[in-house]
Design a protein around this motif. Structure first.
Motif, mmCIF file in Angstrom:
data_model
loop_
_atom_site.group_PDB
_atom_site.id
_atom_site.type_symbol
_atom_site.label_atom_id
_atom_site.label_comp_id
_atom_site.label_asym_id
_atom_site.label_seq_id
_atom_site.Cartn_x
_atom_site.Cartn_y
_atom_site.Cartn_z
ATOM 1 N N GLY A 197 25.081 5.932 45.377
ATOM 2 C CA GLY A 197 24.173 5.580 45.914
ATOM 3 C C GLY A 197 24.585 4.352 46.988
ATOM 4 O O GLY A 197 23.861 3.539 47.519
ATOM 5 N N SER B 141 27.168 1.792 46.295
ATOM 6 C CA SER B 141 28.261 1.135 45.424
ATOM 7 C C SER B 141 29.489 1.059 46.202
ATOM 8 O O SER B 141 30.501 -0.186 46.755
ATOM 9 N N GLY C 265 29.826 8.441 35.599
ATOM 10 C CA GLY C 265 29.703 10.204 35.342
ATOM 11 C C GLY C 265 28.885 10.345 36.319
ATOM 12 O O GLY C 265 29.322 12.172 36.904
ATOM 13 N N SER C 266 27.745 10.191 36.458
ATOM 14 C CA SER C 266 26.675 11.354 37.223
ATOM 15 C C SER C 266 27.867 11.746 39.356
ATOM 16 O O SER C 266 27.570 13.625 38.716
ATOM 17 N N ASP D 119 30.582 13.947 37.599
ATOM 18 C CA ASP D 119 29.308 15.546 36.505
ATOM 19 C C ASP D 119 28.458 16.034 38.111
ATOM 20 O O ASP D 119 29.512 17.661 38.016
ATOM 21 N N THR E 22 34.894 4.686 39.137
ATOM 22 C CA THR E 22 34.825 3.433 39.404
ATOM 23 C C THR E 22 33.796 2.673 37.680
ATOM 24 O O THR E 22 32.866 2.433 38.228
ATOM 25 N N ASN F 205 37.390 15.246 30.955
ATOM 26 C CA ASN F 205 37.215 16.593 30.412
ATOM 27 C C ASN F 205 36.266 17.646 31.515
ATOM 28 O O ASN F 205 36.386 17.279 32.249
ATOM 29 N N LYS G 215 16.928 18.513 30.520
ATOM 30 C CA LYS G 215 18.422 17.509 31.649
ATOM 31 C C LYS G 215 19.473 18.366 30.709
ATOM 32 O O LYS G 215 19.338 18.219 29.193
ATOM 33 N N THR H 298 38.491 -1.505 40.205
ATOM 34 C CA THR H 298 37.415 -0.831 40.408
ATOM 35 C C THR H 298 35.751 -1.286 40.206
ATOM 36 O O THR H 298 34.880 -1.368 40.308
ATOM 37 N N SER I 194 32.630 -4.455 40.427
ATOM 38 C CA SER I 194 31.740 -4.732 40.830
ATOM 39 C C SER I 194 30.732 -4.034 39.920
ATOM 40 O O SER I 194 29.638 -4.306 40.458
ATOM 41 N N HIS J 38 30.662 8.377 21.605
ATOM 42 C CA HIS J 38 31.579 9.654 21.961
ATOM 43 C C HIS J 38 32.091 9.528 20.712
ATOM 44 O O HIS J 38 32.265 10.514 20.251
ATOM 45 N N HIS K 17 23.557 12.532 20.793
ATOM 46 C CA HIS K 17 23.134 12.935 22.462
ATOM 47 C C HIS K 17 23.086 14.062 23.190
ATOM 48 O O HIS K 17 21.946 13.644 23.878
HETATM 49 O O1 NZQ Z 1 25.446 5.777 42.939
HETATM 50 P P1 NZQ Z 1 25.810 4.498 42.790
HETATM 51 O O2 NZQ Z 1 26.501 3.564 43.988
HETATM 52 O O3 NZQ Z 1 27.897 4.550 42.378
HETATM 53 O O4 NZQ Z 1 26.137 3.533 42.085
HETATM 54 C C1 NZQ Z 1 26.512 2.939 40.608
HETATM 55 C C2 NZQ Z 1 24.902 3.412 39.645
HETATM 56 O O5 NZQ Z 1 23.747 3.412 40.293
HETATM 57 C C3 NZQ Z 1 26.670 2.074 39.624
HETATM 58 N N1 NZQ Z 1 28.316 2.303 39.886
HETATM 59 C C4 NZQ Z 1 29.140 3.269 39.519
HETATM 60 N N2 NZQ Z 1 30.437 2.473 39.276
HETATM 61 C C5 NZQ Z 1 30.048 0.974 40.315
HETATM 62 C C6 NZQ Z 1 28.720 0.481 40.273
HETATM 63 N N3 NZQ Z 1 28.608 0.290 41.065
HETATM 64 C C7 NZQ Z 1 28.515 -0.948 41.616
HETATM 65 N N4 NZQ Z 1 30.556 -1.457 41.113
HETATM 66 C C8 NZQ Z 1 31.523 0.252 40.935
HETATM 67 N N5 NZQ Z 1 32.448 0.362 40.702
HETATM 68 O O6 NZQ Z 1 26.351 2.755 38.570
HETATM 69 C C9 NZQ Z 1 25.671 3.352 38.506
HETATM 70 C C10 NZQ Z 1 24.932 3.923 37.206
HETATM 71 O O7 NZQ Z 1 26.435 5.390 37.653
HETATM 72 P P2 NZQ Z 1 26.129 6.681 36.681
HETATM 73 O O8 NZQ Z 1 27.417 7.261 37.124
HETATM 74 O O9 NZQ Z 1 25.171 7.125 36.883
HETATM 75 O O10 NZQ Z 1 26.377 5.980 34.812
HETATM 76 P P3 NZQ Z 1 27.595 7.400 34.313
HETATM 77 O O11 NZQ Z 1 29.063 7.084 34.338
HETATM 78 O O12 NZQ Z 1 26.894 5.870 32.926
HETATM 79 O O13 NZQ Z 1 26.891 8.038 34.200
HETATM 80 C C11 NZQ Z 1 25.977 8.697 32.958
HETATM 81 C C12 NZQ Z 1 26.052 10.824 33.580
HETATM 82 O O14 NZQ Z 1 27.203 10.762 32.703
HETATM 83 C C13 NZQ Z 1 26.422 11.844 31.721
HETATM 84 C C14 NZQ Z 1 25.055 10.701 31.492
HETATM 85 O O15 NZQ Z 1 24.444 12.266 30.731
HETATM 86 C C15 NZQ Z 1 24.837 10.859 32.549
HETATM 87 O O16 NZQ Z 1 24.120 11.073 33.561
HETATM 88 N N6 NZQ Z 1 27.550 12.291 30.859
HETATM 89 C C16 NZQ Z 1 28.002 13.015 30.825
HETATM 90 C C17 NZQ Z 1 29.273 13.794 30.002
HETATM 91 C C18 NZQ Z 1 30.651 14.346 30.058
HETATM 92 N N7 NZQ Z 1 30.591 14.376 31.134
HETATM 93 O O17 NZQ Z 1 30.947 14.337 29.708
HETATM 94 C C19 NZQ Z 1 29.043 12.445 28.930
HETATM 95 C C20 NZQ Z 1 28.289 11.761 28.416
HETATM 96 O O18 NZQ Z 1 27.627 11.603 27.149
HETATM 97 C C21 NZQ Z 1 27.421 11.811 29.479
HETATM 98 O O19 NZQ Z 1 26.160 12.718 28.698
#
Ligand code: NZQ
Ligand code: ZN
Length: 384
Positions: free
Chosen positions: A38, A40, A95-96, A99, A136, A145, A158, A177, A180, A196, A265
């Motif tokens: 989004g 960041s 992660g989003s 992923d 980040t 992974n 999901k 990183t 912020s 985990h 999970h």
């Molecule tokens: O989208 P931006 O603007 O970058 O903002 C993000 C988002 O709003 C923000 N953010 C990230 N890095 C930043 C930051 N804001 C300021 N400074 C930074 N350096 O944080 C918010 C959340 O980000 P997101 O990627 O959604 O968080 P997370 O890393 O916790 O990921 C969650 C997702 O990963 C899945 C979850 O289900 C969920 O969908 N998972 C993936 C796994 C895997 N691939 O192995 C395992 C996990 O169990 C999990 O299920």
């Protein structure tokens, strides 16, 4: 210990200034799709660093990948990959974004029908566009992974998939990183990484002291370093230890040769699908219930967790397990994450919806595949 095979090909580029090395790790002549969330990365300078590092490549950008990345959005990126003849994906985010990019990588090469089948039918991923990441947000371990979790808004589902084909070629882990990050996301990262470890540890003993002690060391590090990051976000050493803990928690290493649970999970994903609750927060709600309902099956490991991680040595078995569950929930609360379902204003009929979803799927979850809809109800009601 069970038999196992383990291969993790992801190159980790760890430390300050690592983003500079991104270009040298991408095959020459690649046409890159740079994916991000989004925005960041525009505010914290990561975007500028990445762009400087890949200035010699042709680059197309795709932003707007949401937290809990949406299938609908990702399929638009798949079109871009095809139309623009993209040959390399570079994801920059949490992660989003990582992923989501794994799914884009697989879906763009998928030739056996609807790419949704990769998630809904676990269709085989035969090929994927090569992919590198700049992490980040330490939390998911996705940077090292083979898994990804994708949400389809249309059906409030999901679902996850795993494939060695989508493992990143490299991941840059620069602790700076995370300076912020909002406090809430740091807390999410601490709890997600902790759970985990628990999913791969809190099962039953198979005589695997290496995995057990690796797992305990990660949990202890998160308990020690997590609060330091929350107290002072610019503490480089704490940020570095937190970041490495989260990667180690889910890069497959501690899970080799041991039973794994993942019920927390699986149930948590439903809470996110229905109510959009942050992933880590759903785990903080569900885990104490799983520990309580499965206290007999997990008795040995619960006692070991209590003794080695929480220093609980007094009391009879039930008292020690109660204390272990309490300490774990208190840790989540201490970093600012509520652990009870009502804390999230979720209507109680959600429990019915989640149970009927598991009923329809027809399989049970947990390390012994013995957690069915009635148990899931008990787990969630335990959190009321
Ligand atoms: O989208 P931006 O603007 O970058 O903002 C993000 C988002 O709003 C923000 N953010 C990230 N890095 C930043 C930051 N804001 C300021 N400074 C930074 N350096 O944080 C918010 C959340 O980000 P997101 O990627 O959604 O968080 P997370 O890393 O916790 O990921 C969650 C997702 O990963 C899945 C979850 O289900 C969920 O969908 N998972 C993936 C796994 C895997 N691939 O192995 C395992 C996990 O169990 C999990 O299920
Ligand atoms: Zn998780």
């Amino acid at each position: 210990m069970y038999n196992f095979e383990y291969q993790n090909p992801v190159k980790i580029i760890f430390g300050k200034g690592g983003i500079r090395k991104v270009g040298a790790n991408i095959p020459k002549g690649s046409k890159i799709l740079l994916t991000y969330g989004g925005g960041s990365i525009f505010k914290n300078g990561v975007y500028d660093q990445v762009k400087a590092a890949i200035k010699d490549f042709e680059v197309v950008e795709f932003g707007g990948i949401e937290p809990n990345p949406h299938y609908e959005t990702l399929m638009k990126a798949v079109e871009v990959v095809k139309n623009e003849n993209i040959t390399f994906l570079l994801s920059v985010g949490g992660g989003s974004v990582i992923d989501g990019t794994k799914f884009i990588a697989a879906a763009a090469c998928f030739k056996n029908g609807d790419p949704w089948d990769i998630l809904s039918k676990r269709a085989l991923v035969e090929d994927a566009v090569p992919h590198g990441t700049v992490l980040t947000l330490p939390a998911t371990g996705s940077e090292m992974n083979s898994g990804a979790v994708i949400t389809r808004m249309e059906t409030t589902e999901k679902l996850s998939f795993m494939s060695p084909k989508v493992m990143p070629l490299f991941s840059v882990l620069d602790p700076e990183t995370i300076y912020s990050l909002p406090e809430k996301q740091i807390a999410n990262g601490i709890v997600d990484a902790f759970v985990h470890v628990i999913e791969q540890y809190l099962t039953f003993p198979v005589n695997s002291p290496i995995q057990d002690r690796f797992a305990e060391s990660i949990m202890k590090t998160l308990i020690e370093e997590g609060p330091k990051v929350l107290a002072d976000q610019n503490n480089y050493d704490a940020a570095a230890n937190f970041m490495w803990s989260a990667t180690m928690a889910l890069n497959g290493l501690i899970g080799v040769g041991v039973p794994q649970d993942w019920a927390t999970h699986m149930i948590g994903h439903e809470l996110t699908a229905y109510h959009g609750i942050d992933h880590a927060r759903t785990l903080a709600i569900v885990l104490p219930g799983v520990m309580h309902i499965k206290r007999k099956q997990k008795e040995n490991k619960l006692l070991q967790l209590g003794e080695r991680v929480w220093k609980i040595t007094e009391g009879n078995v039930d008292e020690r397990i109660d204390q272990t569950i309490r300490k774990t929930a208190e840790f989540f609360e201490s970093v600012g994450i509520p652990t009870k379902l009502p804390d999230y204003n979720v209507a109680t009929d959600t429990i019915d919806s989640i149970c009927s979803r598991f009923e329809k799927r027809g399989y049970k979850i947990g390390e012994k595949a013995d957690i069915g809809p009635a148990d899931i109800r008990a787990i969630l009601e335990n959190r009321l």
